[in-house]
Write a protein that holds these residues in place. Structure first.
Motif: not given
Ligand code: ZN
Length: 197
Positions: A91-92, A138-144, A168-182
């Protein structure tokens, strides 16, 4: 249904995203409706199982010792984005907003589910840091809670190494992390990454 059919259905049901009904449909498709596809699928599975493995450096999928990204000298090999799973990396990459390389943990810390650092691809990351190969994680892990615990654990290991940790995490869906972000959201999340304290 026959015993062999049911056994295949059970195996298919173990795959991610495949429920009982889908497993039945796939089994019927392969065995009854399109048996030619079955032979091709078996051949592909065997070929992939024989050649695809984990990159020894970062944990991404590879067909050589190192994956294509770790072998690419045009990437910043000292800037490492830490992700949970390979699809996060994909995704990234699709966002085209990251010029560094990756480290795939293959999960996140979860004491409740018995997942500690030993169950994850952490030792190789710590080894990369110890060898002085890293400027920034760069920590791109879930927001949970588990993603946060994993970030905390890793940054504790950076004390007195001089390696910068950002999240990273600002604006990303909560709990979903990078996978569900456009891609656009990911790009701004990467550009807006902040020092992790
Ligand atoms: Zn790699």
């Amino acid at each position: 249904m026959t015993p062999a059919f049911e056994k295949l259905q059970q195996q298919l049901k173990r795959l991610p995203g495949v429920g009982y009904r889908s497993a039945e449909r796939i089994a019927l498709h392969l065995l009854v409706e399109k048996p030619a596809h079955l032979a091709e699928l078996v051949a592909s599975l065997q070929a992939a199982a024989g050649s695809v493995r984990r990159c020894e450096r970062c944990g991404n999928i590879a067909e050589e010792t190192h994956c294509a990204l770790c072998a690419d000298e045009r990437r910043d090999q000292r800037l490492i984005c830490v992700v949970e799973h390979v699809p996060d990396l994909v995704a990234i990459e699709r966002s085209a907003a990251f010029r560094g390389v990756y480290h795939v943990l293959h999960g996140k810390l979860s004491p409740i589910h018995g997942v500690g650092p030993e169950q994850l691809n952490v030792a190789t990351l710590l080894a990369r840091i110890e060898r002085g190969e890293v400027d920034e994680l760069v920590l791109a892990l879930s927001n949970d809670v588990e993603g946060e615990a994993t970030c905390h654990y890793l940054t504790q290991r950076l004390v007195s190494t001089g390696v910068r940790a950002t999240r990273i995490g600002f604006g990303l869906p909560s709990g979903g992390g990078v996978l569900y972000a456009d891609a656009i959201t990911l790009k701004s999340a990467l550009e807006g990454r902040r020092d992790y304290q």
